[in-house]
Design a protein around this motif. Structure first.
Motif, PDB file in Angstrom:
ATOM      1  N   SER A 111      39.248  15.480   3.861  1.00  0.00           N
ATOM      2  CA  SER A 111      39.506  16.021   2.536  1.00  0.00           C
ATOM      3  C   SER A 111      40.889  15.613   2.063  1.00  0.00           C
ATOM      4  CB  SER A 111      39.395  17.552   2.552  1.00  0.00           C
ATOM      5  OG  SER A 111      38.062  17.965   2.754  1.00  0.00           O
ATOM      6  N   GLY A 112      41.077  15.693   0.753  1.00  0.00           N
ATOM      7  CA  GLY A 112      42.372  15.407   0.165  1.00  0.00           C
ATOM      8  C   GLY A 112      42.751  16.505  -0.803  1.00  0.00           C
ATOM      9  N   ASP A 113      43.090  17.669  -0.276  1.00  0.00           N
ATOM     10  CA  ASP A 113      43.435  18.814  -1.124  1.00  0.00           C
ATOM     11  C   ASP A 113      44.405  19.717  -0.372  1.00  0.00           C
ATOM     12  OD1 ASP A 113      41.793  20.182   0.727  1.00  0.00           O
ATOM     13  OD2 ASP A 113      40.037  19.995  -0.569  1.00  0.00           O
ATOM     14  N   PHE A 114      44.574  20.944  -0.865  1.00  0.00           N
ATOM     15  CA  PHE A 114      45.525  21.857  -0.230  1.00  0.00           C
ATOM     16  C   PHE A 114      45.002  22.404   1.095  1.00  0.00           C
ATOM     17  CE2 PHE A 114      47.183  23.243  -4.688  1.00  0.00           C
ATOM     18  CZ  PHE A 114      47.793  21.997  -4.827  1.00  0.00           C
ATOM     19  N   GLY A 115      43.674  22.477   1.225  1.00  0.00           N
ATOM     20  CA  GLY A 115      43.085  22.990   2.464  1.00  0.00           C
ATOM     21  C   GLY A 115      42.926  24.495   2.507  1.00  0.00           C
ATOM     22  N   ILE A 116      42.766  25.127   1.329  1.00  0.00           N
ATOM     23  CA  ILE A 116      42.524  26.567   1.316  1.00  0.00           C
ATOM     24  C   ILE A 116      41.345  26.888   0.404  1.00  0.00           C
ATOM     25  CG2 ILE A 116      44.906  27.213   1.804  1.00  0.00           C
ATOM     26  CD1 ILE A 116      45.244  27.890  -1.155  1.00  0.00           C
ATOM     27  N   GLY A 117      40.671  28.005   0.715  1.00  0.00           N
ATOM     28  CA  GLY A 117      39.678  28.579  -0.167  1.00  0.00           C
ATOM     29  C   GLY A 117      40.258  29.847  -0.776  1.00  0.00           C
ATOM     30  N   ILE A 118      39.754  30.224  -1.964  1.00  0.00           N
ATOM     31  CA  ILE A 118      40.291  31.398  -2.659  1.00  0.00           C
ATOM     32  C   ILE A 118      39.158  32.225  -3.237  1.00  0.00           C
ATOM     33  CG2 ILE A 118      42.566  30.471  -3.231  1.00  0.00           C
ATOM     34  CD1 ILE A 118      41.421  29.529  -5.882  1.00  0.00           C
ATOM     35  N   PHE A 119      39.412  33.514  -3.435  1.00  0.00           N
ATOM     36  CA  PHE A 119      38.391  34.428  -3.964  1.00  0.00           C
ATOM     37  C   PHE A 119      39.079  35.702  -4.444  1.00  0.00           C
ATOM     38  CE2 PHE A 119      34.909  37.448  -3.914  1.00  0.00           C
ATOM     39  CZ  PHE A 119      33.792  36.691  -4.232  1.00  0.00           C
ATOM     40  N   PHE A 120      38.632  36.227  -5.604  1.00  0.00           N
ATOM     41  CA  PHE A 120      39.141  37.508  -6.059  1.00  0.00           C
ATOM     42  C   PHE A 120      38.458  38.638  -5.299  1.00  0.00           C
ATOM     43  CE2 PHE A 120      40.900  35.375  -9.808  1.00  0.00           C
ATOM     44  CZ  PHE A 120      42.064  36.101  -9.996  1.00  0.00           C
ATOM     45  N   ARG A 121      39.226  39.361  -4.510  1.00  0.00           N
ATOM     46  CA  ARG A 121      38.688  40.513  -3.780  1.00  0.00           C
ATOM     47  C   ARG A 121      38.382  41.652  -4.752  1.00  0.00           C
ATOM     48  NH1 ARG A 121      41.608  44.872  -1.089  1.00  0.00           N
ATOM     49  NH2 ARG A 121      40.201  45.921   0.370  1.00  0.00           N
ATOM     50  N   THR A 122      39.270  41.884  -5.697  1.00  0.00           N
ATOM     51  CA  THR A 122      39.055  42.807  -6.804  1.00  0.00           C
ATOM     52  C   THR A 122      39.590  42.132  -8.058  1.00  0.00           C
ATOM     53  OG1 THR A 122      41.183  43.942  -6.543  1.00  0.00           O
ATOM     54  CG2 THR A 122      39.329  44.814  -5.282  1.00  0.00           C
ATOM     55  N   GLU A 123      39.549  42.844  -9.174  1.00  0.00           N
ATOM     56  CA  GLU A 123      39.949  42.243 -10.445  1.00  0.00           C
ATOM     57  C   GLU A 123      41.375  41.701 -10.444  1.00  0.00           C
ATOM     58  OE1 GLU A 123      38.632  41.484 -13.227  1.00  0.00           O
ATOM     59  OE2 GLU A 123      36.688  42.471 -13.319  1.00  0.00           O
ATOM     60  N   LEU A 191      55.918  29.399  -0.877  1.00  0.00           N
ATOM     61  CA  LEU A 191      55.619  28.140  -0.211  1.00  0.00           C
ATOM     62  C   LEU A 191      55.167  27.110  -1.235  1.00  0.00           C
ATOM     63  CD1 LEU A 191      53.591  29.449   2.864  1.00  0.00           C
ATOM     64  CD2 LEU A 191      55.937  28.577   2.889  1.00  0.00           C
ATOM     65  N   THR A 192      55.574  25.880  -1.020  1.00  0.00           N
ATOM     66  CA  THR A 192      55.070  24.758  -1.805  1.00  0.00           C
ATOM     67  C   THR A 192      54.084  23.987  -0.953  1.00  0.00           C
ATOM     68  OG1 THR A 192      57.135  24.555  -3.071  1.00  0.00           O
ATOM     69  CG2 THR A 192      55.677  22.642  -3.019  1.00  0.00           C
ATOM     70  N   ILE A 193      52.860  23.851  -1.435  1.00  0.00           N
ATOM     71  CA  ILE A 193      51.846  23.117  -0.682  1.00  0.00           C
ATOM     72  C   ILE A 193      51.391  21.933  -1.518  1.00  0.00           C
ATOM     73  CG2 ILE A 193      51.087  25.033   0.745  1.00  0.00           C
ATOM     74  CD1 ILE A 193      48.802  25.501  -1.154  1.00  0.00           C
ATOM     75  N   ALA A 194      50.988  20.888  -0.833  1.00  0.00           N
ATOM     76  CA  ALA A 194      50.612  19.644  -1.500  1.00  0.00           C
ATOM     77  C   ALA A 194      49.235  19.195  -1.047  1.00  0.00           C
ATOM     78  CB  ALA A 194      51.646  18.556  -1.191  1.00  0.00           C
ATOM     79  N   ALA A 195      48.576  18.446  -1.912  1.00  0.00           N
ATOM     80  CA  ALA A 195      47.282  17.856  -1.559  1.00  0.00           C
ATOM     81  C   ALA A 195      47.529  16.704  -0.597  1.00  0.00           C
ATOM     82  CB  ALA A 195      46.576  17.367  -2.807  1.00  0.00           C
ATOM     83  N   THR A 196      46.907  16.768   0.563  1.00  0.00           N
ATOM     84  CA  THR A 196      47.043  15.720   1.572  1.00  0.00           C
ATOM     85  C   THR A 196      45.679  15.390   2.148  1.00  0.00           C
ATOM     86  OG1 THR A 196      47.402  17.365   3.319  1.00  0.00           O
ATOM     87  CG2 THR A 196      49.370  16.467   2.224  1.00  0.00           C
ATOM     88  N   SER A 197      45.593  14.268   2.817  1.00  0.00           N
ATOM     89  CA  SER A 197      44.362  13.878   3.490  1.00  0.00           C
ATOM     90  C   SER A 197      44.393  14.434   4.913  1.00  0.00           C
ATOM     91  CB  SER A 197      44.249  12.352   3.536  1.00  0.00           C
ATOM     92  OG  SER A 197      43.075  11.946   4.203  1.00  0.00           O
ATOM     93  N   TYR A 198      43.300  15.063   5.331  1.00  0.00           N
ATOM     94  CA  TYR A 198      43.263  15.668   6.659  1.00  0.00           C
ATOM     95  C   TYR A 198      41.824  15.731   7.163  1.00  0.00           C
ATOM     96  CZ  TYR A 198      41.714  19.703   3.956  1.00  0.00           C
ATOM     97  OH  TYR A 198      41.018  20.517   3.109  1.00  0.00           O
TER      98      TYR A 198
END
Length: 458
Positions: A111-123, A191-198
């Motif tokens: 992949s070539g992205d930040f490497g995280i998934g995200i989701f709203f637990r509540t509003e 934190l600053t995160i960047a899109a990388t290949s991994y």
């Protein structure tokens, strides 16, 4: 395509053999305008679909592939013709095209992205769902359950559409982002995160719990992608550990598993299946009436010594394709219960990459059915118990709501929500809105795909 190519050759021979009689009108019609390379690729994409698409008979004769920008548009354009008995709307949501260079990375789990998934637990509570260890986020030490407070200085306080659009663009379409996280202990970090290949690591966790007189094996598997030899070795190691611990029950967590290689799903199924079903039908793969010679039936070939009578699978809307097939094919052979916040994706079909120029096209080409000939779950599997994703807990925490409900069922025989309930909201990682190189719902392979491709292209 064979018929089309043969007709083209015959027409060519006919034209070349025609001679004008002397004395006839010598007016020659103007030659047709040249066909661009891009249009040739789109035309070929449609010809392939007319041979390989599961619902090829329903594509109109006047369907014009040149109205689309590229092969991906052609594949998307045939989806409305996927009418299936028992369903009002077209069922195909997956046929697509992709540049070969992009696909080669995706299929190998790069992949070539930040490497995280995200989701709203509540509003007003955006959480990290998972982190790839080798990614920029993983190397920064970010963990599942961390709360995202700010992105690029903007407070994330409400899940309205403008905020969702901002978050999706910042996380999935940016090369870097400044993010303020709140950890479970209440402390914050910028934190600053960047899109990388991994290289992705799909098997996130495997462990054994001794509770309530049960020894429960638990594994978190986020895809069936990556290097197949490496993945098969990981399965062997995991189930050797489960066997050594003497597990009595099994929980398989595929809540974020969008599918991948059927060969890896087969491998896992052979470790899970009870001894009594060794040699019985695992599934049948069925193609359209043009490609019937490639239909196949796969039987179980038991691996390892784990022999449990039931399995609980943790699922969500992100559970798709090969991970859904695992649910379907195991049901005739053991007790399978499902726990999750919503129905699964609903993808009982597969495809394979067919090269066209520097593209691959993926028209849906086959369906998978279990030993009871069941396999029309286009609406997905509904959880036996609806339980929200416990985004406030790390992987493997027995207080995490979905895992807690699964363990409670194994120990007590009752499926009920355990742990903190959270709001059931649509995942920001909406696969139909993200580009293919950001999705995890991908390909289903077959040992016969090279033969099928040859038959279609020759």
């Amino acid at each position: 395509m064979k018929r089309i190519l043969t007709l083209s050759l015959l027409l060519g021979l006919f034209v070349s053999s025609c001679k004008k009689d002397k004395g006839t009108d010598d007016t020659t019609p103007p030659p047709p305008p040249p066909v661009s390379a891009a249009d040739k690729v789109k035309d070929t994409s449609l010809m392939i679909a007319r041979e390989a698409y599961l619902w090829y008979k329903q594509i109109p004769a006047n369907f014009n592939p040149r109205q689309f920008a590229d092969p991906d548009g052609v594949m998307t354009g045939i989806r409305p013709y996927s009418k299936e008995p028992g369903f009002t709307n077209p069922v195909d949501r997956w046929s697509f095209g992709i540049l070969q260079s992009e696909w080669d990375d995706i299929s190998s789990g790069i992949s070539g992205d930040f490497g995280i998934g995200i989701f709203f637990r509540t509003e007003n509570d955006l959480r990290v769902t998972y982190v790839e260890p080798a990614s920029s986020a993983g190397k920064a030490g970010i963990q599942r359950a961390w709360r995202i407070m700010k992105i690029n200085g903007r407070n994330i306080t409400v899940a309205d559409q403008p905020t969702i659009d901002f978050v999706v663009n910042a996380i999935y379409y940016s090369t870097s982002a400044d993010i303020n996280f709140q950890k479970p202990d209440g402390s914050t970090v910028d934190l600053t995160i960047a899109a990388t290949s991994y290289q992705e690591q799909p098997l996130v966790l495997d462990t054994v719990y001794n509770t309530g007189g049960k020894k429960i094996g638990y594994m978190v598997l986020n895809s069936f992608l990556g290097d197949q030899t490496t993945m098969k070795n990981r399965f062997q190691q995991t189930f050797s550990e489960f066997a050594a611990a003497g597990i009595t029950d099994l929980v398989v967590d595929v809540r974020y598993n969008g599918g991948g290689y059927v060969a890896l799903q087969e491998e896992l199924a052979n470790y899970i299946v009870p001894n009594a079903s060794n040699g019985k039908v695992m599934y049948k793969q069925v193609y359209n009436d043009i490609l019937q010679e490639f239909n196949r039936t796969v039987t179980f070939s038991k691996k390892g010594t784990v022999n449990v009578p039931k399995m609980v699978m943790l699922i969500s809307r992100n559970t798709a394709s090969a991970s859904e097939a695992l649910i379907n094919l195991m049901k005739p052979h053991m007790e399978v219960k499902t726990v999750g916040p919503n129905t699964t994706n609903g993808k009982p079909v597969g495809y394979f990459p067919i090269p066209v120029g520097n593209w691959y096209v993926f028209p849906v080409s086959s369906r998978l059915v279990n030993s009871a000939n069941e396999g029309s779950y286009f609406n997905g599997f509904t959880p036996d118990k609806i339980v929200a994703d416990g985004l406030d807990k790390p992987w493997g925490d027995l207080q995490e709501s979905m895992l807690a409900a699964a363990v409670n069922y194994i120990v007590t025989g009752t499926l009920r929500a355990a742990g903190g309930e959270s709001m059931n909201m649509e995942d920001l990682r909406n696969y139909e809105k993200l580009p293919m190189n950001k999705r995890k719902v991908l390909v289903d392979d077959s040992r016969t795909y090279s033969e099928i491709r040859k038959a279609i292209l020759n």
